[in-house]
Design an enzyme around this catalytic site. Structure first.
Site, short mmCIF file in Angstrom:
data_model
loop_
_atom_site.label_atom_id
_atom_site.label_comp_id
_atom_site.label_asym_id
_atom_site.label_seq_id
_atom_site.Cartn_x
_atom_site.Cartn_y
_atom_site.Cartn_z
N ARG A 105 0.82 -1.20 0.00
CA ARG A 105 0.00 0.00 0.00
C ARG A 105 0.86 1.26 0.00
O ARG A 105 0.54 2.24 -0.68
CB ARG A 105 -0.94 -0.01 1.22
CG ARG A 105 -1.94 -1.15 1.19
CD ARG A 105 -2.85 -1.16 2.38
NE ARG A 105 -3.81 -0.05 2.33
CZ ARG A 105 -4.73 0.16 3.27
NH1 ARG A 105 -4.80 -0.65 4.33
NH2 ARG A 105 -5.57 1.17 3.17
N HIS A 158 -7.50 8.01 11.49
CA HIS A 158 -7.11 6.60 11.41
C HIS A 158 -5.60 6.42 11.23
O HIS A 158 -5.14 5.32 10.96
CB HIS A 158 -7.85 5.89 10.28
CG HIS A 158 -9.31 5.73 10.54
ND1 HIS A 158 -10.24 5.49 9.55
CD2 HIS A 158 -10.02 5.79 11.70
CE1 HIS A 158 -11.45 5.40 10.08
NE2 HIS A 158 -11.34 5.59 11.38
#
Length: 310
Positions: A105, A158
């Site tokens: 990612r 987050h």
């Protein structure tokens, strides 16, 4: 503690399972209210008067930059969905596999760029700050595209793909290395046929604080973990003073963030939703603008004719 704070704190526990609204809660979400307006001229009037604007963003705004969301059909990395890897238990069982997933990612994000929605928000913040007005971006995204676009007042609820936290000493640090450690070079391919690299723990990212050498983990909120209390406190303060709220590219189903904008709306503050489609919260808001955020947001946040630019 304010009503907003107490309600939010009660909902925070739901992030432990990445919970979405139950069917009964969804029914409560969609109270009988006037349909939200899509009148851009009316929104622009509210925008011209606003002094403190809160922008809540989700995966939809990043999807327009080609960022994988790992949600819905086809949302797999190899044979796992994100919620199977983004947990403390998964990391404890197989830190090598989890780090491969996050390395992949990180490397993907190095090739992605902010889209017109990110840029419109950042430009709006710069422009309004010269007028004594403020913009805060509260994002559920961990990709740092808002930061790349130039947003300064950013609350990443987050966490970030480009921060690490030591599992030994707890030190949090920015980390933009590519690869993040030599052992992960060329690893993380998402193809289902790819074998796990099975990297020894001692070769995975290690803390660089003097004398520590603890195993690093991504500094992100995983399923089973609560939001960072200091960030949540900042979010509460910003939402209590905002006089205009934008909800951009978020499904409004993951708690506690799903309650931020409805609580703002409940105290009479205009809320505008910019999303591809309606969400369970749409009927709680004054405005709804369907379509790609990169198309709908720039004209909404462009300079208003009444603005005085020094």
């Amino acid at each position: 503690m304010s009503l907003f704070q107490s309600t939010t704190r009660r909902l925070v526990f739901q992030v432990y399972c990445g919970l979405k609204a139950s069917s009964s809660k969804k029914q409560k979400f969609c109270l009988e209210m006037a349909r939200p307006s899509s009148n851009m001229a009316d929104f622009r009037e509210a925008f011209a008067k606003a002094k403190h604007i809160a922008v809540i963003t989700g995966a939809g705004v990043s999807a327009e930059s080609g960022v994988p969301t790992f949600r819905g059909a086809g949302g797999f990395w190899r044979k796992w969905q994100a919620q199977e890897l983004a947990t403390p238990e998964a990391f404890a069982r197989n830190p090598s596999r989890v780090w491969e997933f996050y390395h992949y990612r990180r490397e993907v994000m190095l090739s992605k760029h902010p889209n017109p929605a990110h840029i419109a928000i950042a430009e709006c913040e710069r422009r309004l700050s010269k007028q004594g007005r403020s913009v805060v971006v509260i994002t559920q995204n961990i990709d740092e595209l808002h930061r790349k676009a130039g947003t300064k007042h950013l609350l990443e609820i987050h966490g970030s793909l480009f921060k690490t936290r030591c599992t030994n000493c707890g030190n949090v640090a920015a980390n933009y290395k590519s690869p993040i450690c030599p052992a992960l070079a060329g690893k993380g391919a998402p193809d289902p046929e790819t074998e796990d690299a099975t990297i020894p723990v001692e070769d995975l990212p290690q803390c660089e604080e003097d004398g520590c050498n603890g195993l690093l983990r991504p500094h992100v909120v995983w399923f089973g973990e609560t939001l960072y209390p200091n960030i949540l406190t900042e979010v509460e303060k910003e939402l209590e003073i905002c006089d205009l709220c934008l909800v951009v590219g978020t499904s409004s189903v993951v708690y506690p963030a799903a309650m931020f904008a409805p609580q703002v709306s409940a105290r009479g503050v205009p809320v505008a939703e910019f999303n591809m489609e309606a969400t369970p919260a749409t009927n709680r808001f004054r405005f709804h603008f369907p379509g790609p955020c990169g198309t709908t947001l720039p004209p909404a946040l462009a300079r208003h004719e009444t603005e005085i630019i020094s």
